[in-house]
Design a protein around this motif. Structure first.
Motif, PDB file in Angstrom:
ATOM      1  N   ILE A 143      10.181   7.133   1.142  1.00  0.00           N
ATOM      2  CA  ILE A 143       9.374   7.782   0.107  1.00  0.00           C
ATOM      3  C   ILE A 143       9.075   6.769  -0.986  1.00  0.00           C
ATOM      4  CG2 ILE A 143      11.406   8.789  -1.044  1.00  0.00           C
ATOM      5  CD1 ILE A 143       9.314  11.296  -1.307  1.00  0.00           C
ATOM      6  N   CYS A 144       7.961   7.027  -1.658  1.00  0.00           N
ATOM      7  CA  CYS A 144       7.335   6.054  -2.551  1.00  0.00           C
ATOM      8  C   CYS A 144       8.250   5.247  -3.477  1.00  0.00           C
ATOM      9  CB  CYS A 144       6.312   6.813  -3.377  1.00  0.00           C
ATOM     10  SG  CYS A 144       5.320   5.765  -4.377  1.00  0.00           S
ATOM     11  N   GLY A 145       8.704   5.875  -4.571  1.00  0.00           N
ATOM     12  CA  GLY A 145       9.505   5.163  -5.573  1.00  0.00           C
ATOM     13  C   GLY A 145      10.750   4.531  -4.968  1.00  0.00           C
ATOM     14  N   THR A 196      -3.099   4.516   0.901  1.00  0.00           N
ATOM     15  CA  THR A 196      -3.833   5.668   1.363  1.00  0.00           C
ATOM     16  C   THR A 196      -3.103   6.986   1.082  1.00  0.00           C
ATOM     17  OG1 THR A 196      -2.706   5.179   3.437  1.00  0.00           O
ATOM     18  CG2 THR A 196      -4.989   4.516   3.321  1.00  0.00           C
ATOM     19  N   HIS A 197      -2.695   7.155  -0.168  1.00  0.00           N
ATOM     20  CA  HIS A 197      -1.925   8.353  -0.529  1.00  0.00           C
ATOM     21  C   HIS A 197      -2.800   9.611  -0.489  1.00  0.00           C
ATOM     22  CE1 HIS A 197       0.710  10.963  -2.951  1.00  0.00           C
ATOM     23  NE2 HIS A 197       1.668  10.139  -2.551  1.00  0.00           N
ATOM     24  N   ARG A 198      -2.134  10.742  -0.230  1.00  0.00           N
ATOM     25  CA  ARG A 198      -2.791  12.038  -0.350  1.00  0.00           C
ATOM     26  C   ARG A 198      -3.488  12.127  -1.713  1.00  0.00           C
ATOM     27  NH1 ARG A 198       0.666  17.694  -0.183  1.00  0.00           N
ATOM     28  NH2 ARG A 198      -1.022  19.095   0.423  1.00  0.00           N
ATOM     29  N   SER A 207       3.441  -1.372   3.787  1.00  0.00           N
ATOM     30  CA  SER A 207       3.285  -0.072   3.148  1.00  0.00           C
ATOM     31  C   SER A 207       4.651   0.337   2.617  1.00  0.00           C
ATOM     32  CB  SER A 207       2.784   0.941   4.172  1.00  0.00           C
ATOM     33  OG  SER A 207       2.795   2.237   3.604  1.00  0.00           O
ATOM     34  N   ASP A 208       4.667   1.259   1.630  1.00  0.00           N
ATOM     35  CA  ASP A 208       5.972   1.687   1.103  1.00  0.00           C
ATOM     36  C   ASP A 208       6.751   2.481   2.150  1.00  0.00           C
ATOM     37  OD1 ASP A 208       4.304   3.902   0.915  1.00  0.00           O
ATOM     38  OD2 ASP A 208       4.995   4.496  -1.072  1.00  0.00           O
ATOM     39  N   GLN A 209       6.076   3.033   3.096  1.00  0.00           N
ATOM     40  CA  GLN A 209       6.682   3.658   4.279  1.00  0.00           C
ATOM     41  C   GLN A 209       5.574   3.974   5.264  1.00  0.00           C
ATOM     42  OE1 GLN A 209       5.947   6.411   1.138  1.00  0.00           O
ATOM     43  NE2 GLN A 209       5.198   6.766   3.187  1.00  0.00           N
ATOM     44  N   GLY A 210       5.973   4.473   6.432  1.00  0.00           N
ATOM     45  CA  GLY A 210       4.989   4.908   7.401  1.00  0.00           C
ATOM     46  C   GLY A 210       4.492   6.310   7.059  1.00  0.00           C
ATOM     47  N   SER A 218       0.865  -1.187   0.000  1.00  0.00           N
ATOM     48  CA  SER A 218       0.000   0.000   0.000  1.00  0.00           C
ATOM     49  C   SER A 218       0.895   1.229   0.000  1.00  0.00           C
ATOM     50  CB  SER A 218      -0.898  -0.008   1.231  1.00  0.00           C
ATOM     51  OG  SER A 218      -0.080   0.018   2.389  1.00  0.00           O
ATOM     52  N   ASP A 219       0.266   2.385   0.007  1.00  0.00           N
ATOM     53  CA  ASP A 219       1.023   3.624  -0.095  1.00  0.00           C
ATOM     54  C   ASP A 219       0.707   4.529   1.097  1.00  0.00           C
ATOM     55  OD1 ASP A 219       1.953   6.234  -1.159  1.00  0.00           O
ATOM     56  OD2 ASP A 219       2.274   4.996  -2.931  1.00  0.00           O
ATOM     57  N   ASP A 220       1.719   4.864   1.853  1.00  0.00           N
ATOM     58  CA  ASP A 220       1.544   5.815   2.968  1.00  0.00           C
ATOM     59  C   ASP A 220       0.596   5.284   4.046  1.00  0.00           C
ATOM     60  OD1 ASP A 220       3.020   7.378   1.251  1.00  0.00           O
ATOM     61  OD2 ASP A 220       1.592   9.023   1.118  1.00  0.00           O
ATOM     62  N   HIS A 221       0.545   3.989   4.251  1.00  0.00           N
ATOM     63  CA  HIS A 221      -0.368   3.462   5.270  1.00  0.00           C
ATOM     64  C   HIS A 221       0.344   3.380   6.624  1.00  0.00           C
ATOM     65  CE1 HIS A 221      -3.558   0.273   6.519  1.00  0.00           C
ATOM     66  NE2 HIS A 221      -3.920   1.498   6.840  1.00  0.00           N
ATOM     67  N   ASP A 244       2.247  13.391   5.828  1.00  0.00           N
ATOM     68  CA  ASP A 244       3.400  13.008   4.983  1.00  0.00           C
ATOM     69  C   ASP A 244       4.418  12.136   5.735  1.00  0.00           C
ATOM     70  OD1 ASP A 244       3.868  13.682   2.011  1.00  0.00           O
ATOM     71  OD2 ASP A 244       5.884  13.755   2.821  1.00  0.00           O
ATOM     72  N   LYS A 245       5.616  12.009   5.134  1.00  0.00           N
ATOM     73  CA  LYS A 245       6.580  10.964   5.551  1.00  0.00           C
ATOM     74  C   LYS A 245       8.001  11.516   5.492  1.00  0.00           C
ATOM     75  CE  LYS A 245       5.303  10.376   0.984  1.00  0.00           C
ATOM     76  NZ  LYS A 245       4.036  10.269   0.295  1.00  0.00           N
ATOM     77  N   ARG A 246       8.958  10.803   4.929  1.00  0.00           N
ATOM     78  CA  ARG A 246      10.317  11.266   4.608  1.00  0.00           C
ATOM     79  C   ARG A 246      11.323  11.208   5.753  1.00  0.00           C
ATOM     80  NH1 ARG A 246       9.561  14.436  -0.209  1.00  0.00           N
ATOM     81  NH2 ARG A 246       7.354  14.402  -0.675  1.00  0.00           N
TER      82      ARG A 246
HETATM   83 CA    CA Z   1       4.326   6.431  -0.338  1.00  0.00          CA
END
Ligand code: CA
Ligand code: SGN
Length: 525
Positions: free
Chosen positions: A86-88, A208-210, A351-354, A46-49, A364-366
């Motif tokens: 971060i995603c990619g 759950t991306h923005r 998830s791709d990250q927290g 998932s994305d950003d979960h 956001d994340k990073r």
């Molecule tokens: Ca992401």
């Protein structure tokens, strides 16, 4: 002399043939047994979960019965971390088993993933697997390699009526909600696959991306809940220079119009754009959000009340978007059960990250701070992982590739830097990491300074560079919220020294030459 029946000349004549036949049957049976042991693999990314929003991770509010089911039927990983939040870059690390400095995909802004390098899908193909990636991939514009089939969202993809890039490079538009479509397409692929071969399928969800756009059926799902603020919601960033200059706060960065759907007729940012919804979808959408806007205009919150109003809406939209994610994970698990595949299929959810759910006042994340550094990860592996297990050793997303390859009996390419945790699952000899290394590179949207660092169970040392030149040290035992940078305190000097030695060793181990240069240069005061 007594003759045995096997001494009969007829038998003698055919003895060799008979022996060869037995041998052949043996080889075939053994070969099939080996084949049968090659597990199928389903990786749901998932994305950003945020792990904070998953029941199995202790969320008080989130209804995530299907992700929780993975914890019950398999293992929950309590210390799974990403190498670059971060995603990619995270997907590139998962695919290659290598840090960004080695796989080359350091940030989302300038990178196109180099598919010519080894990845776990290519290695699985070599041992007979058929492979597919369906949904969000977000690795730039190069043609994916290692996948017999793919159907992927362009870049971030859209929540409603999304396009998918097909293998002939054309775009196909699908009607409906992205999480449902990704799941349905994944199931279709499993149904049409070659059943004689083991398979590896990556299901890439956009949620759950923005801008956290829920499915129509989930609008309002969490409206009756008043969410508690995280304990560090009102962070003043006093001892943390980089945190002080970021642009990802709920108070300042999150917009009412675009992120929280309080439409006012002004143009929307691409990710909040709803023009690709059908008229009917838009009608239902507006029926829900217009009421909230009216309420907002009545209340007219300002100052902290406004920030907290935004936080409540953020949580509601986010969790409602996650509701479809969870339901669709359930659909995939049900399909595996019904089709009889579950017993011989590894399922990994991560998830791709927290993500920040108001911690430090952010979304956001990073950052290397806990909520974006750590990512949820669960795994079901019948026969190997005991249902209800908790794995609390440090793991990194680069460990997934070598683990899967080992499980499939494939060779692990030598350049992979991850550590297979298969021995850990098998309760065999496994030396867990005592410290983990992190490096974030992007220096653009959300104004997060590039940084690298090391974390142990007790401490975290971070070096920021480029945007902000700064060191930070946290004692996670006394300061789990990561509010007090103690790098400059006299008492912490021996710990700084110890942590720097660990950091230096990991920079060398992972051959991060860029970080080595910065580490050795120091900061001019
Ligand atoms: Ca992401
Ligand atoms: C978009 C978002 C950012 C987000 C990045 C990267 N802005 O640019 O908030 O950090 O994606 O996300 S938005 O206004 O377009 O929503 S990532 O998951 O792909 O790395």
């Amino acid at each position: 002399m007594i003759l045995k029946p096997t001494d009969h000349p007829y038998f003698m004549k055919y003895r060799r043939t008979f022996r060869n036949y037995v041998l052949l049957v043996g080889i075939l049976t053994f070969g099939c047994a080996v084949k049968a042991q090659q597990p199928n693999i389903v990786i749901i990314i998932s994305d950003d979960h945020a792990y904070q929003t998953i029941g199995a991770y202790g969320s008080k509010w989130a209804q995530t019965k299907n992700i929780d089911r993975l914890a019950k039927e398999g293992a929950i990983f309590t210390k799974s971390y990403v190498t670059n939040s971060i995603c990619g870059p995270s997907r590139a690390a998962i695919l290659t088993g290598k840090y960004s400095n080695k796989n080359g995909f350091k940030d989302n802004e300038n990178s196109n993933f180099d598919f010519n390098q080894d990845n776990f899908a290519k290695a699985l193909q070599k041992v007979g697997y058929q492979t597919a990636w369906i949904g969000k991939m977000h690795l730039g514009n190069n043609t994916p390699q290692g996948f017999d089939y793919y159907s992927i969202l362009p870049d971030q993809g859209r929540y409603y009526n999304p396009d998918f890039i097909q293998m002939d490079n054309t775009r196909k538009k699908f009607q409906g909600y992205v999480t449902d479509i990704v799941t349905d397409e994944a199931e279709k692929w499993m149904k049409k696959r070659d059943e004689a071969k083991p398979f590896c399928l990556v299901i890439g969800h956009k949620a759950t991306h923005r801008t956290w756009m829920p499915a129509l059926e989930d609008l309002g799902r969490y409206d009756s809940i008043k969410f508690e603020l995280p304990s560090n919601f009102y962070d003043d960033y006093k001892t943390r220079k980089a945190a002080a200059v970021q642009d990802m706060s709920i108070a300042r960065t999150m917009t009412l119009r675009n992120d929280l759907k309080m439409y006012d007729g002004q143009p929307l940012n691409h990710s909040g754009d709803i023009s690709d919804m059908t008229e009917d979808q838009q009608k239902q959408w507006h029926a829900y959000y217009d009421k909230i806007k009216m309420q907002f205009e009545k209340e007219k919150p300002v100052g902290r009340a406004l920030t907290e109003w935004k936080y409540q809406r953020y949580m509601k939209d986010y969790l409602s978007t996650a509701a479809s994610l969870d339901r669709n994970i359930g659909k995939t698990l049900d399909y595996l059960d019904k089709s009889g595949l579950a017993q011989n299929t590894i399922v990994i959810y991560l998830s791709d990250q927290g993500f920040y759910m108001g911690e430090h006042g952010w979304f956001d994340k990073r950052w290397m701070y806990e909520q974006s550094f750590r990512t949820p990860m669960l795994m079901r592996y019948p026969g190997l992982v005991k249902p209800g297990s908790t794995i609390d050793q440090f793991l990194l997303n680069i460990d997934i590739a070598p683990t899967l390859l080992q499980a499939a009996g494939a060779a692990v390419p030598t350049e992979m830097q991850g550590l297979s945790f298969l021995p850990l699952l098998k309760k065999q000899r496994y030396t867990a990491r005592e410290a983990i290394y992190y490096h974030y590179y992007e220096n653009g949207e959300h104004a997060v300074s590039p940084h690298f660092g090391v974390k142990t169970n007790r401490y975290k040392l971070i070096r920021f560079y480029k945007r902000v030149e700064h060191w930070e040290l946290f004692d996670l035992q006394n300061d789990p919220d990561e509010l007090h940078n103690i790098y400059d305190s006299k008492a912490a000097a021996p710990i700084v020294k110890e942590m720097k030695a660990k950091l230096n060793a990991l920079i060398k181990k992972y051959q991060d030459t860029e970080a080595a240069k910065i580490f050795n240069t120091g900061i001019k005061k």
